[in-house]
Design a protein around this motif. Structure first.
Motif, PDB file in Angstrom:
ATOM      1  N   LEU A 222      13.870   8.394   5.439  1.00  0.00           N
ATOM      2  CA  LEU A 222      13.753   8.847   6.826  1.00  0.00           C
ATOM      3  C   LEU A 222      12.481   8.348   7.507  1.00  0.00           C
ATOM      4  CD1 LEU A 222      14.938  12.546   6.339  1.00  0.00           C
ATOM      5  CD2 LEU A 222      16.189  10.715   7.514  1.00  0.00           C
ATOM      6  N   ALA A 223      11.762   7.441   6.852  1.00  0.00           N
ATOM      7  CA  ALA A 223      10.489   6.976   7.411  1.00  0.00           C
ATOM      8  C   ALA A 223      10.664   6.248   8.745  1.00  0.00           C
ATOM      9  CB  ALA A 223       9.778   6.068   6.405  1.00  0.00           C
ATOM     10  N   ASP A 224      11.877   5.736   9.015  1.00  0.00           N
ATOM     11  CA  ASP A 224      12.102   5.050  10.281  1.00  0.00           C
ATOM     12  C   ASP A 224      12.369   6.018  11.430  1.00  0.00           C
ATOM     13  OD1 ASP A 224      14.516   5.800   9.067  1.00  0.00           O
ATOM     14  OD2 ASP A 224      15.652   4.284  10.184  1.00  0.00           O
ATOM     15  N   ARG A 225      12.641   7.286  11.090  1.00  0.00           N
ATOM     16  CA  ARG A 225      12.937   8.283  12.125  1.00  0.00           C
ATOM     17  C   ARG A 225      11.906   9.398  12.209  1.00  0.00           C
ATOM     18  NH1 ARG A 225      18.665  10.579  11.350  1.00  0.00           N
ATOM     19  NH2 ARG A 225      18.663   9.630   9.299  1.00  0.00           N
ATOM     20  N   VAL A 226      11.080   9.529  11.168  1.00  0.00           N
ATOM     21  CA  VAL A 226      10.052  10.576  11.154  1.00  0.00           C
ATOM     22  C   VAL A 226       8.700   9.938  10.874  1.00  0.00           C
ATOM     23  CG1 VAL A 226       9.278  12.743  10.140  1.00  0.00           C
ATOM     24  CG2 VAL A 226      11.730  12.254  10.287  1.00  0.00           C
ATOM     25  N   GLU A 227       7.767  10.139  11.779  1.00  0.00           N
ATOM     26  CA  GLU A 227       6.410   9.633  11.604  1.00  0.00           C
ATOM     27  C   GLU A 227       5.459  10.817  11.510  1.00  0.00           C
ATOM     28  OE1 GLU A 227       3.001   6.854  13.781  1.00  0.00           O
ATOM     29  OE2 GLU A 227       4.927   7.218  14.778  1.00  0.00           O
ATOM     30  N   PHE A 228       4.716  10.868  10.422  1.00  0.00           N
ATOM     31  CA  PHE A 228       3.718  11.919  10.242  1.00  0.00           C
ATOM     32  C   PHE A 228       2.351  11.370  10.630  1.00  0.00           C
ATOM     33  CE2 PHE A 228       7.155  13.257   7.396  1.00  0.00           C
ATOM     34  CZ  PHE A 228       7.334  14.560   7.849  1.00  0.00           C
ATOM     35  N   VAL A 229       1.730  12.008  11.597  1.00  0.00           N
ATOM     36  CA  VAL A 229       0.483  11.525  12.183  1.00  0.00           C
ATOM     37  C   VAL A 229      -0.649  12.482  11.813  1.00  0.00           C
ATOM     38  CG1 VAL A 229      -0.685  10.851  14.311  1.00  0.00           C
ATOM     39  CG2 VAL A 229       1.814  10.612  14.114  1.00  0.00           C
ATOM     40  N   GLU A 230      -1.698  11.941  11.192  1.00  0.00           N
ATOM     41  CA  GLU A 230      -2.865  12.770  10.880  1.00  0.00           C
ATOM     42  C   GLU A 230      -3.777  12.816  12.110  1.00  0.00           C
ATOM     43  OE1 GLU A 230      -6.732  13.033   7.910  1.00  0.00           O
ATOM     44  OE2 GLU A 230      -5.116  11.614   7.414  1.00  0.00           O
ATOM     45  N   ASP A 231      -3.531  13.782  12.960  1.00  0.00           N
ATOM     46  CA  ASP A 231      -4.291  13.902  14.197  1.00  0.00           C
ATOM     47  C   ASP A 231      -4.130  15.309  14.749  1.00  0.00           C
ATOM     48  OD1 ASP A 231      -5.927  13.243  16.287  1.00  0.00           O
ATOM     49  OD2 ASP A 231      -4.628  11.696  17.128  1.00  0.00           O
ATOM     50  N   ASP A 232      -5.022  15.672  15.661  1.00  0.00           N
ATOM     51  CA  ASP A 232      -5.049  16.993  16.262  1.00  0.00           C
ATOM     52  C   ASP A 232      -4.047  17.065  17.411  1.00  0.00           C
ATOM     53  OD1 ASP A 232      -6.751  19.595  16.401  1.00  0.00           O
ATOM     54  OD2 ASP A 232      -6.640  18.907  18.487  1.00  0.00           O
ATOM     55  N   TYR A 233      -3.503  18.258  17.625  1.00  0.00           N
ATOM     56  CA  TYR A 233      -2.515  18.443  18.695  1.00  0.00           C
ATOM     57  C   TYR A 233      -3.075  18.063  20.062  1.00  0.00           C
ATOM     58  CZ  TYR A 233      -4.959  22.685  20.178  1.00  0.00           C
ATOM     59  OH  TYR A 233      -5.913  23.561  20.643  1.00  0.00           O
ATOM     60  N   ARG A 234      -4.390  18.189  20.250  1.00  0.00           N
ATOM     61  CA  ARG A 234      -4.992  17.889  21.551  1.00  0.00           C
ATOM     62  C   ARG A 234      -4.883  16.413  21.917  1.00  0.00           C
ATOM     63  NH1 ARG A 234      -9.750  22.072  20.006  1.00  0.00           N
ATOM     64  NH2 ARG A 234      -8.992  21.382  17.975  1.00  0.00           N
ATOM     65  N   ASN A 235      -4.625  15.575  20.930  1.00  0.00           N
ATOM     66  CA  ASN A 235      -4.533  14.132  21.180  1.00  0.00           C
ATOM     67  C   ASN A 235      -3.101  13.645  21.372  1.00  0.00           C
ATOM     68  OD1 ASN A 235      -7.348  13.877  20.931  1.00  0.00           O
ATOM     69  ND2 ASN A 235      -7.185  13.717  18.693  1.00  0.00           N
ATOM     70  N   ILE A 236      -2.137  14.533  21.373  1.00  0.00           N
ATOM     71  CA  ILE A 236      -0.743  14.132  21.588  1.00  0.00           C
ATOM     72  C   ILE A 236      -0.582  13.709  23.044  1.00  0.00           C
ATOM     73  CG2 ILE A 236       1.664  14.862  21.516  1.00  0.00           C
ATOM     74  CD1 ILE A 236       0.852  16.970  19.433  1.00  0.00           C
ATOM     75  N   ASP A 237      -0.031  12.522  23.255  1.00  0.00           N
ATOM     76  CA  ASP A 237       0.099  11.996  24.620  1.00  0.00           C
ATOM     77  C   ASP A 237       1.309  11.077  24.706  1.00  0.00           C
ATOM     78  OD1 ASP A 237      -0.355  11.426  27.245  1.00  0.00           O
ATOM     79  OD2 ASP A 237      -1.986  10.007  26.883  1.00  0.00           O
ATOM     80  N   GLU A 238       2.497  11.651  24.569  1.00  0.00           N
ATOM     81  CA  GLU A 238       3.724  10.872  24.655  1.00  0.00           C
ATOM     82  C   GLU A 238       4.855  11.791  25.062  1.00  0.00           C
ATOM     83  OE1 GLU A 238       4.940  10.209  20.206  1.00  0.00           O
ATOM     84  OE2 GLU A 238       2.769  10.287  20.429  1.00  0.00           O
ATOM     85  N   ARG A 239       5.904  11.240  25.597  1.00  0.00           N
ATOM     86  CA  ARG A 239       7.000  12.044  26.113  1.00  0.00           C
ATOM     87  C   ARG A 239       7.981  12.421  25.001  1.00  0.00           C
ATOM     88  NH1 ARG A 239       5.922  14.388  30.735  1.00  0.00           N
ATOM     89  NH2 ARG A 239       7.767  13.918  32.007  1.00  0.00           N
ATOM     90  N   CYS A 240       8.600  13.571  25.173  1.00  0.00           N
ATOM     91  CA  CYS A 240       9.591  14.028  24.209  1.00  0.00           C
ATOM     92  C   CYS A 240      10.617  14.904  24.913  1.00  0.00           C
ATOM     93  CB  CYS A 240       8.932  14.795  23.063  1.00  0.00           C
ATOM     94  SG  CYS A 240       8.159  16.349  23.570  1.00  0.00           S
ATOM     95  N   ASP A 241      11.755  15.067  24.258  1.00  0.00           N
ATOM     96  CA  ASP A 241      12.799  15.956  24.776  1.00  0.00           C
ATOM     97  C   ASP A 241      12.583  17.392  24.318  1.00  0.00           C
ATOM     98  OD1 ASP A 241      14.648  13.869  25.984  1.00  0.00           O
ATOM     99  OD2 ASP A 241      14.509  13.153  23.907  1.00  0.00           O
ATOM    100  N   ALA A 242      11.958  17.553  23.164  1.00  0.00           N
ATOM    101  CA  ALA A 242      11.726  18.893  22.621  1.00  0.00           C
ATOM    102  C   ALA A 242      10.369  18.938  21.932  1.00  0.00           C
ATOM    103  CB  ALA A 242      12.834  19.270  21.641  1.00  0.00           C
ATOM    104  N   PHE A 243       9.668  20.051  22.115  1.00  0.00           N
ATOM    105  CA  PHE A 243       8.358  20.276  21.507  1.00  0.00           C
ATOM    106  C   PHE A 243       8.474  21.523  20.645  1.00  0.00           C
ATOM    107  CE2 PHE A 243       4.139  21.969  21.088  1.00  0.00           C
ATOM    108  CZ  PHE A 243       3.270  20.887  21.139  1.00  0.00           C
ATOM    109  N   VAL A 244       8.037  21.435  19.399  1.00  0.00           N
ATOM    110  CA  VAL A 244       8.143  22.578  18.504  1.00  0.00           C
ATOM    111  C   VAL A 244       6.852  22.751  17.719  1.00  0.00           C
ATOM    112  CG1 VAL A 244       9.220  21.182  16.675  1.00  0.00           C
ATOM    113  CG2 VAL A 244       9.522  23.675  16.680  1.00  0.00           C
TER     114      VAL A 244
END
Length: 416
Positions: free
Chosen positions: A232-254
């Motif tokens: 599933l690595a092509d569909r799920v990316e795990f990012v080591e970063d803080d939520y405050r740095n999220i800056d991209e569009r999405c359909d759902a946020f959880v």
């Protein structure tokens, strides 16, 4: 992995001194502070204070210093004394916690000093990394001993009373997906992803792509390995970063189990992050978090030894600080506290079964501290001292969701 720093376990060759009149007076004060809790109190020489009702358990205080500490700051010192062996519980640890919580609720909440209330504030990135490292980076081997096979460290959802922990955690993840009304091809952002189980579940069963953020290095490393193993690595990316740095569009946020660590002063920042990420029109989200019915910080000992920086908010705080400033529409609010009590019962049972191995990894005070944390948490949710909320929300223009709640309970023991 080293000792649980700060504890001084009680030795085995302590000379027992008889209690004085002063000690008995202190014991009577301690008894009054417990209200009507059916708990027997016993001093080091056998002196007892019996409750009016039949006791569910006995608390034995080993020395005067401990007795004074329990009176001066019980929120902190009950945990300190139990972990170090200076306070013993004879009887069921969950039952005694439940008895105390119920007595405190009947007697009303004591007014807390300002320095306790002020600790509900926010955390900078450095403090957040320290807090997360303190709890979540204890080692995957430790958590593997008592969590389910998928390493889900949040409240499970039990479709039936006889569901196993594994079944209930799988049901919880699917329940979250149904609440989000996920569709194949959609983009999802997860803030605070743990060991990656929910992100992988969403991609595998619902065909979405996920970017999952976490500042725990051990958890991210483990999650990436799982994604590779499951293809599933092509569909799920795990990012080591803080939520405050999220800056991209999405359909759902959880976010499941992260809000407790954000800090009240950062709630508007989190709301702004969700607002800049969530797509217009059909954008929606879900927050799953430990909370309270009224303002009160987390237990001081839990904050010091287990969850530094944690704070359980009220629903009003979440609405006013995270959702209302950006005009998010609340679609659904659910309290799953009894499901969390049952989850913790499973965790505690597994933890007790692995106690000797945990002691080899750390030490006996660590085992006693985590036993108290798990037992106290089970009691807190069972009695309503703590709550677990799921809040589903959306952009104000979203009007294409399910017409009824029937789909939410598909495959569970409850029918709409």
């Amino acid at each position: 992995m080293g000792s649980f720093a700060g504890f001084e376990p009680l030795g085995h060759s302590v000379r027992v001194r008889p209690a004085h009149a002063f000690d008995r007076w202190l014991l009577s004060l301690l008894h009054k502070s417990l209200g009507a809790a059916p708990v027997r109190l016993r001093l080091w020489d056998g002196t007892e204070h019996l409750p009016p009702a039949r006791p569910v358990a006995s608390l034995q205080v080993r020395d005067r210093r401990t007795l004074i500490g329990l009176l001066l700051d019980p929120d902190l010192n009950v945990g300190e004394a139990y972990a170090s062996g200076r306070l013993e519980v004879e009887g069921d640890l969950v039952a005694v916690n439940e008895a105390v919580f119920r007595a405190l609720q009947r007697g009303g909440y004591a007014t807390l000093p300002w320095w306790r209330l002020s600790r509900a504030g926010g955390h900078g990135l450095r403090a957040s990394r320290h807090n997360i490292h303190h709890h979540y980076d204890l080692g995957n081997d430790f958590y593997r001993l008592w969590l389910d096979r998928q390493m889900v460290y949040t409240c499970a959802y039990f479709p039936t009373p006889t569901s196993t922990l594994e079944e209930a955690q799988d049901a919880k993840m699917d329940y979250v997906c149904r609440k989000l009304d996920l569709a194949p091809g959609e983009r999802v952002i997860e803030a605070g992803c743990g060991w990656g189980s929910l992100a992988l579940h969403m991609a595998r069963r619902y065909g979405v792509s996920v970017r999952a953020f976490n500042i725990s290095r051990e958890q991210v490393r483990y999650a990436r390995q799982r994604a590779e193993e499951q293809g599933l690595a092509d569909r799920v990316e795990f990012v080591e970063d803080d939520y405050r740095n999220i800056d991209e569009r999405c359909d759902a946020f959880v976010s499941v189990g992260m809000l407790e660590h954000v800090g009240l002063r950062n709630y508007r920042t989190l709301g702004a992050v969700i607002d800049r990420c969530l797509a217009e029109g059909r954008g929606r989200g879900l927050l799953h978090f430990i909370g309270r019915n009224r303002l009160r910080p987390l237990n001081a000992w839990v904050r010091k030894r287990i969850f530094p920086g944690a704070y359980p908010p009220t629903l009003r705080q979440v609405m006013e600080e995270i959702l209302e400033p950006w005009s998010f529409s609340v679609l659904d609010v659910e309290n799953l506290r009894l499901h969390y009590a049952r989850t913790l019962r499973h965790w505690l049972h597994r933890f007790e079964g692995a106690g000797e191995e945990v002691a080899r990894m750390f030490d006996e005070p660590f085992v006693r501290a985590w036993r108290l944390y798990l037992a106290g948490s089970e009691a807190a949710f069972a009695t309503g001292w703590l709550q677990i909320f799921q809040v589903t929300f959306a952009r104000p223009g979203k009007d294409d969701g399910p017409w009824t709640r029937a789909d939410l309970y598909r495959g569970s023991g409850r029918q709409a």
